[in-house]
Design an enzyme around this catalytic site. Sequence first.
Site, mmCIF file in Angstrom:
data_model
loop_
_atom_site.group_PDB
_atom_site.id
_atom_site.type_symbol
_atom_site.label_atom_id
_atom_site.label_comp_id
_atom_site.label_asym_id
_atom_site.label_seq_id
_atom_site.Cartn_x
_atom_site.Cartn_y
_atom_site.Cartn_z
ATOM 1 N N CYS A 8 0.824 -1.472 -0.231
ATOM 2 C CA CYS A 8 0.386 -0.066 -0.253
ATOM 3 C C CYS A 8 1.008 1.100 -0.016
ATOM 4 O O CYS A 8 0.151 2.808 0.016
ATOM 5 C CB CYS A 8 -0.968 0.333 1.048
ATOM 6 S SG CYS A 8 -1.596 -1.960 1.187
ATOM 7 N N HIS B 84 -2.557 7.666 6.667
ATOM 8 C CA HIS B 84 -2.659 7.026 5.675
ATOM 9 C C HIS B 84 -3.844 6.264 6.598
ATOM 10 O O HIS B 84 -4.973 6.041 4.784
ATOM 11 C CB HIS B 84 -2.003 5.231 5.936
ATOM 12 C CG HIS B 84 -1.854 4.287 4.951
ATOM 13 N ND1 HIS B 84 -1.708 4.122 3.748
ATOM 14 C CD2 HIS B 84 -2.484 2.164 5.484
ATOM 15 C CE1 HIS B 84 -1.909 2.575 3.196
ATOM 16 N NE2 HIS B 84 -2.161 1.967 4.517
ATOM 17 N N HIS C 94 -9.578 2.903 -0.579
ATOM 18 C CA HIS C 94 -7.686 2.366 -0.314
ATOM 19 C C HIS C 94 -7.890 1.322 -1.792
ATOM 20 O O HIS C 94 -7.930 0.402 -2.177
ATOM 21 C CB HIS C 94 -8.054 1.142 0.752
ATOM 22 C CG HIS C 94 -6.716 1.031 0.745
ATOM 23 N ND1 HIS C 94 -5.693 1.754 0.237
ATOM 24 C CD2 HIS C 94 -5.844 0.521 2.196
ATOM 25 C CE1 HIS C 94 -4.208 0.644 0.928
ATOM 26 N NE2 HIS C 94 -4.825 0.817 1.726
#
Length: 622
Positions: free
Chosen positions: A268, A420, A458
């Site tokens: 990620c 994040h 995401h």
Amino acid sequence: MTKLPLIVGLGGINAAGRTSGFHSYKRMVSDVLTDDEMKTTWQDLARRMGLITDEEPINEEIIEAIKAGTLVRRVETFDPDNVLYQYKATLNAETHTESNDQITFTLRKSKLPNVIPDNWTVDLQGSKAKVTVNGSLDALLEDRVTFPVSSGGNIPTGFDPGKMYNSRFHPRGLKLTVYGASDALNSLGIDWSEVLTHIKPDEVSVYAGSGLAQIDDQSIAGMLAAPLTGGRVSTKMMALSFAEMPADFINGYVINSIGTTGTNMGACATFLYNLRQGMHDIQQGKSKIAIVGNAEAPVLTEIMEGFRVMGALAEDEQLKALDNSDVVDNRRACRPFSSNAGFTMAESAQFAVLMDDELALKLGVNIYGSVADVFINADANKKSISAPGVGNYVTVAKATALAKAILGEDGVKKTFVQAHGTGTPQNRVTESHILNEVAKTFDIDNWAVTAIKSYVGHSMSVAAGDQLMASLGVWQYGWVPGITTIDHIADDVHQSNLNILTEHAFAGQRGEDYKAVVLNAKGFGGNNATGLVLSPNQTLSMLHSKYGADVITAYHEKNVAIQANSLENDQQTCLGNEKIRYKFGENVMDETSVSMTQNEIRLSEFEQAIPLAMTNPYSDYS
């Protein structure tokens, strides 16, 4: 002296819309922008979504349709209520006597298996075959099931980037790549062919990829499933499945590049890994331009199921329980730093064009900010490979320390954080603790923190790219997007020195209150990355110190025309006149296109030669 990599172009697409022109950012903060500021964004989204076909006025009905078809919402790449599923079953004949324990069926002769099971008797009848099975028959039974997760971050409803160029057999991630890279180049305000005349052919770097590779029916998923579903493996599936294929497509079909290329993967955090690669090439003088980014299209049942069984995704029943409701609130599926249940899968493509500061000033291109550095650290020994660890403390602390070194004691307090912020229970605790401890250490009392996954979900490898593009918008329109999907901060969140924004926060005209943003990414496996990006004003101030007033004045004079071109390109795109760069089979070179001496190599499609003469870099070892 270290070069300062400038951000001179940006492009892409996510659940909020098109990146260039800051339209995706504007969609996130649309409720605090003026009607005049939002006019082109509504028009652009209406065009993307097929809601208008001409220069029709944008009315409230169209705006409501745009709002319904953007940001995190009910998944659209598949129907969550009607997902294909196959069950293994053993079929037995329903018999009344032992001699009648048989199953009989007919199929085309061409569909017979190559290896006939021992308990089959086959009677060929022309083009058909009658099969009698003595005993049981193993089979796959088709069913339709409801998928436990119905929320996702698809690109705007009705928009298919593949319809804008000859995209036959292209996986969705590569369609997003071509669109996103084209959008970034269109934002430059200067034609790419003109840029190439100012640099050597190998002074371009491209770092782009997909963290999960190309994974739909046109690529690896189709290739792996074909033998089990009766499909056919095509010649393109394997070739187009590689994770670095976005970089390959950009080089081969978008910018005609022979420069440095590849992708640096870190789950990620991958976008920041690639940003670091491009930044280093420019800092070290290896390249004058770097195109960095990622494209990901993981809103697929197979991929989402993999994350769901890990307990990572927010399932519908969990969201209902949080709201004490019988209806799932897809809009609020991602709830960073609040009571939450998991993250929300999304698709996106984001690309930034970095440029050597001297070249940027020479060309007069737009300066949207600059990359001060990107820090990457692993988690060391850990019990679970997917669990968070200590590495992110190191990356955030390093980025903050650099901010202090560049901006000073007071300047470091004029930064904000793009967390994040996945929306998982574990992330809200661990990341808030990291940010809070760093804030304490650097005497930051009220560090502004936001998390835009609450808007766009995401997007895995692209996630930090979504964060970067939203941050650059702050320095154009002055608003930091708040986490508006939450109504409270969870009790276990650490926030003594943080200001976790639950609503949009005004940051002064063109975001003048903030000199930099800290971009944070926590990837599976311990891939932590934190980047420090400086504001346009801070960047220009530093360039002024380095190059002097005369150079900066000359730059601003050249930039007038570039700004006008960028604005015109954006306006034309809003009207539907969009330029997609896809040059398949054009300007192809072969062995006849190359000529060389001991001092240089020349390629027919480029004006400048590539020098070969080199000094010994290890002369002090001789």
